[in-house]
Design a protein around this motif. Structure first.
Motif, PDB file in Angstrom:
ATOM      1  N   SER A  28      -7.547  -5.051  -1.111  1.00 44.28           N
ATOM      2  CA  SER A  28      -6.357  -4.799  -0.286  1.00 44.28           C
ATOM      3  C   SER A  28      -5.157  -4.495  -1.160  1.00 44.28           C
ATOM      4  N   ALA A  29      -4.989  -5.306  -2.213  1.00 43.06           N
ATOM      5  CA  ALA A  29      -3.864  -5.069  -3.117  1.00 43.06           C
ATOM      6  C   ALA A  29      -3.977  -3.674  -3.723  1.00 43.06           C
ATOM      7  N   LEU A  31      -5.475  -1.139  -2.476  1.00 41.31           N
ATOM      8  CA  LEU A  31      -5.237  -0.145  -1.419  1.00 41.31           C
ATOM      9  C   LEU A  31      -3.734   0.099  -1.249  1.00 41.31           C
ATOM     10  N   GLY A  32      -2.972  -0.978  -1.210  1.00 37.39           N
ATOM     11  CA  GLY A  32      -1.520  -0.847  -1.070  1.00 37.39           C
ATOM     12  C   GLY A  32      -0.933  -0.017  -2.197  1.00 37.39           C
ATOM     13  N   ILE A  33      -1.338  -0.361  -3.426  1.00 41.46           N
ATOM     14  CA  ILE A  33      -0.818   0.367  -4.586  1.00 41.46           C
ATOM     15  C   ILE A  33      -1.271   1.829  -4.547  1.00 41.46           C
ATOM     16  N   PHE A  35      -1.910   3.759  -1.953  1.00 44.27           N
ATOM     17  CA  PHE A  35      -1.122   4.562  -1.014  1.00 44.27           C
ATOM     18  C   PHE A  35       0.281   4.814  -1.560  1.00 44.27           C
ATOM     19  N   LEU A  36       0.875   3.785  -2.181  1.00 46.68           N
ATOM     20  CA  LEU A  36       2.218   3.979  -2.737  1.00 46.68           C
ATOM     21  C   LEU A  36       2.210   5.141  -3.722  1.00 46.68           C
ATOM     22  N   PHE A  37       1.252   5.100  -4.657  1.00 49.30           N
ATOM     23  CA  PHE A  37       1.258   6.132  -5.688  1.00 49.30           C
ATOM     24  C   PHE A  37       0.819   7.499  -5.159  1.00 49.30           C
TER      25      PHE A  37
END
Lengths: 288, 322, 269
Positions: A28-29, A31-33, A35-37
């Motif tokens: 999950s962590a 995945l978040g990163i 999408f940000l990048f």
């Protein structure tokens, strides 16, 4: 007290579940990163091609021809945000002062606090709609940068009020008492001493609210609209970055779309910068 | 002795710059000013509600309750109904919450218990930065990059699943794409709430449970989640409030259609996206009133969410005080 | 904290009579919301003397002091009932000018609280609001106040450094200078040395002895040696009542009330 009844399943099953949860959280962590990048990369890649000094100093392009620049939109956004600050910051700050210094525990203060939270949660497009009904419709249907600034001010107000209250409450009562004990009148204690003691926090609130409105599009759609001319004053429909991005991105012209990406890059760089700065300031406070 | 004191006193009194009467009235004026500002927030909320009702009135009287149940949106026949916009608002918000809640819990878990501090700091900052990206950029990225990807890669895969949810042509834009982008946008807020909740769980409880030989997931599930459940509900309110009125990103990718469809692939609309799309083109007073009534419905929904969140928070504080 | 019923009616043991008191509390009660903290306090403060208020923690000694400049007022639910005369005028009367009162009755708190500004401004800030001084006069006043607080020599070259840059003891003397700059007639000190080291404490005690040549000092302290060293009169508080009031020398050698004796010999508190 929570009762501790831990499971009696076999150890291997428990271990497996633990590994699964661990993996899911790492994933999950990631995945978040990711999408940000992904988003940052797309904006950077599509936006950097038009960036140059003249992008900031030129008039907008005609459909299909060249990239021109975002000068008018930039100036319009700055002017509207400035005017919004002039309206929203004092009212927000003084509301925060009322809540922290005068109202504190009263029933009226908690009513005000609830309304401030409510204002914070109102979708920004509704604020635009409100500004439309109250200002644009007042003079027979006249869109203007002033109406846009009014909408932005309403969005800033609750953020400034909430942070001001919180930051003033962080100032120890001992400082209030010792200032009052000198015979300094209350309003001078607040404006001269408490504001100074909380200045970093108060500035944080203002910065936070500016960053909140500078990416806003929805409240400007029915108020400031957009304009192809230099925003001399705010009495007319006013060019601004976000609505320009919206209009250009939705247009069929390739050059306009490229300008939209370029302008997006400018806004995003500004907002990421402010966010990191705020984070830094807050960390600093936390440490001291 | 007393004489000297009197003399001193007289000297001090006469050299007063501003009489304390001046200071007292300045104090009163300042207090009144702050009170006026505080009152203005109350007035503002009242004025917003009043204005929306007033300007929506032609539509309210014309369509009555049928406005909420009808999904017709026909400018030619001047027939307007909010059902499709309300449906789209609820469905896209639901998708966002269903996706974002477990992921935010997992990220919060990662940040508070699995990651070493330096990594937690970096990951935490990155997730926070998701909140700094403006809505319109999510929209552009969604329309030009993410929707084509959904159309080519994700939706064909999902289409193989049984059930009516993933039927129909993979268009890229539509309810599902909008929901995913909304999930991304509310993720940082939910993560922040869950992170606070997890770090508030008394460490003694965690340690004693770990000392009894439980694995770390069990510790979390048995202990942190009961504590965290309250936070989870709070986070849900917060996410709901954020997602429900989100405008620009959704307007870009939802497809803007007034039809209600069971398939998540199908284009739809939300209250906010309908407003953004159609308000400036509204050429009849009735259409404008109908759109403002849509806004009124959105306002009432956010009002209800806020009140529920407020009551929930109050009951939490009461329980803690006990 | 229950007050046993048999202690009422209650009479303070008094070994001195104060002539021309600067402050005279008469039948002073104090309430925090529903709970009463002071019971019918009668206390006279002698001019140009140091009066110490001692007693175990929670006995109401700070509460009593905080009535003299009405600083308690800014909190909801706190109220004082009774009369407190300052030069014959009841300062609890409704028409009292609180700003003028606080200029005349200064206060020093437990923890030093320098304002977030320069050392000079810390002293000048209040002065400017109350007195019409020229720049020259203002500078003189600041210097005079810092000298009176025995701080001038240490800070005369750092006047534009922030007040928070000083050490704890220096900060406390800065607060004293700040209060003296308002030309007060009375200085209230609420455990002024409880947060600073012994050397700095000694300097402040010395300062208090100098100050009583020009004004009246009322000091709350939990340190009985301190009370014995610097005060002329002492009031002993217990459970919101004044048990004994007398000359310090007499009270510490030969207390009249058994409770006072128990306290100063260290058997409770």
């Amino acid at each position: 007290m929570t009762e501790l009844r831990l499971s009696h399943r076999p150890a291997t099953a428990r271990k497996a579940l633990d590994v699964f949860v661990r993996a899911f959280s790492v994933l999950s962590a990631a995945l978040g990163i990711f999408f940000l990048f992904w988003i940052l990369w797309v904006v950077l890649q599509k936006g950097h091609t038009v960036l140059s000094w003249s992008f900031f100093t030129s008039a907008p392009p005609s459909p299909g021809e060249g990239v021109g620049g975002i000068k008018y939109a930039l100036v319009g956004t700055l002017k509207m945000t400035g005017l919004a600050c002039l309206m929203g910051v004092p009212v927000g700050l003084l509301t925060g002062v009322y809540l922290a210094e005068f109202g504190r525990h009263g029933a009226f203060a908690s009513g005000v606090r609830f309304c401030v939270n409510l204002l914070m949660g109102i979708p920004s497009i509704l604020v635009g709609l409100f500004a439309y009904t109250i200002i644009v419709l007042a003079a027979p249907r006249h869109y203007s940068g002033n109406a846009g600034a009014f909408a932005l001010a309403i969005i800033m107000l609750p953020t400034v009020a909430r942070t001001s209250e919180d930051m003033l409450l962080l100032v120890p009562d001992a400082l209030r008492e010792s200032a009052l004990a000198l015979g300094i009148p209350r309003w001078r204690v607040i404006t001269g001493i408490l504001f100074r003691a909380a200045r970093k926090g108060l500035l944080t609130g203002v910065l936070l609210s500016v960053s909140r409105v500078s990416g806003e599009t929805a409240p400007l759609l029915f108020t400031a609209l957009n304009n192809n001319f230099y925003p001399k004053d705010l009495s007319q429909p006013t060019a601004n970055l976000t609505v320009t991005i919206y209009n250009y991105a939705m247009s069929p012209y390739d050059n306009w779309q490229r300008v939209a990406w370029g302008a997006s890059l400018v806004i995003m760089a500004f907002l990421l910068g402010v966010t990191l700065l705020l984070r830094f300031i807050l960390k600093e406070r936390h440490r001291s | 002795m007393t004489l000297r004191r009197l003399a001193n006193l007289w000297k001090a009194q006469t050299s007063f710059r501003k009489t304390s009467a001046f200071h007292r009235s300045a104090d009163r004026a300042f207090r009144l000013l702050t009170l006026l500002c505080a009152v203005s927030t109350l007035l503002l909320v009242g004025a917003i509600l009043w204005n929306l009702v007033e300007n929506a009135w032609p539509s309210i009287t014309r369509f009555g309750l049928g406005f909420v149940t009808s999904s017709q949106w026909n400018p030619v026949k001047s027939q307007y109904g909010a059902a499709s916009s309300i449906y789209g608002t609820l469905v896209s918000t639901a998708i966002a919450l269903i996706l974002a809640l477990p992921i935010s819990v997992a990220i919060a878990l990662f940040l508070t218990s699995y990651a070493p501090p330096w990594l937690a700091r970096i990951v935490g900052t990155c997730v926070e930065l998701l909140a700094a990206i403006p809505s319109i950029i999510y929209g552009m990225w969604g329309l030009f990059v993410f929707a084509p990807y959904m159309q080519k890669t994700v939706q064909p895969m999902l289409a193989k699943l049984p059930g009516p949810l993933f039927d129909g042509a993979p268009l890229g834009v539509g309810m599902l794409t909008a929901g995913i982008i909304l999930a991304l946008m509310i993720l940082p807020f939910l993560t922040a709430v869950m992170r606070d909740v997890f770090s508030m769980t008394p460490p003694v409880l965690l340690e004693s449970a770990a000392g009894m030989g439980s694995t770390s997931w069990e510790v979390t599930r048995k202990i942190a989640i009961p504590y965290g459940l309250r936070g989870l509900i709070g986070a849900t309110f917060l996410g709901l409030g954020r997602a429900i009125g989100e405008t620009m990103a959704v307007t870009f990718v939802i497809g803007n259609s007034h039809r209600i469809s069971t398939s998540l692939f199908a284009p739809g609309n939300t209250i906010a996206s309908t407003l953004a799309n159609e308000f400036n083109e509204a050429d009849s007073p009735l259409l404008e009133a109908a759109l403002i009534e849509l806004g009124l419905i959105l306002f009432v929904i956010t009002l209800i969410i806020q009140i529920l969140a407020h009551l929930w928070l109050r009951s939490l504080q009461k329980r803690q005080a006990r | 904290m229950n007050v046993p019923a048999q202690e009422t009616p209650f009479e303070t043991v008094r070994d001195v009579v104060i002539e021309n008191p600067v402050i005279s509390a008469q039948q002073l009660d104090f309430w925090y919301g529903q709970s009463q903290a002071l019971f019918a306090n009668d206390l006279d403060i002698a001019p140009r003397k140091v009066t110490a208020i001692i007693g175990p923690s929670g006995c109401g000694k700070s509460t009593h002091l905080r009535v003299y400049n009405r600083i308690f007022e800014q909190y909801r639910g706190q109220r004082a009932v009774g009369r407190v005369l300052l030069d014959g005028q009841d300062l609890l009367a409704p028409g009292t000018d609180v700003i003028a009162l606080r200029r005349r009755v200064g206060m020093i708190f437990q923890k030093p609280t320098p304002f977030p500004m320069s050392i000079f401004e810390n002293v000048a800030y209040g002065v400017r609001l109350h007195f019409a001084f020229s720049r020259k006069e203002l500078e003189q006043k600041v210097e005079e106040s810092l000298r009176a607080a025995a701080l001038w020599d240490e800070v005369k070259d750092l006047l534009h450094k922030p007040g928070t840059a000083l050490s704890g003891g220096q900060q406390q003397r800065l607060c004293i200078a700040r209060a003296l700059a308002m030309s007060p007639e009375v200085l209230l000190m609420d455990e002024p040395t409880s947060a600073i080291d012994p050397v700095a404490t000694a300097r402040i005690e010395e300062l208090v002895l100098q100050l009583k040549e020009r004004l009246t000092v009322v000091i709350v302290t939990h340190n009985m040696q301190q009370a014995a060293r610097i005060s002329d009169n002492t009031a002993f508080f217990h459970l919101g009542r004044i048990i004994e009031f007398g000359a310090t020398a007499k009270m510490f050698t030969n207390p009249s009330h058994p409770k006072t004796e128990e306290y100063i010999t260290g058997r409770f508190g």
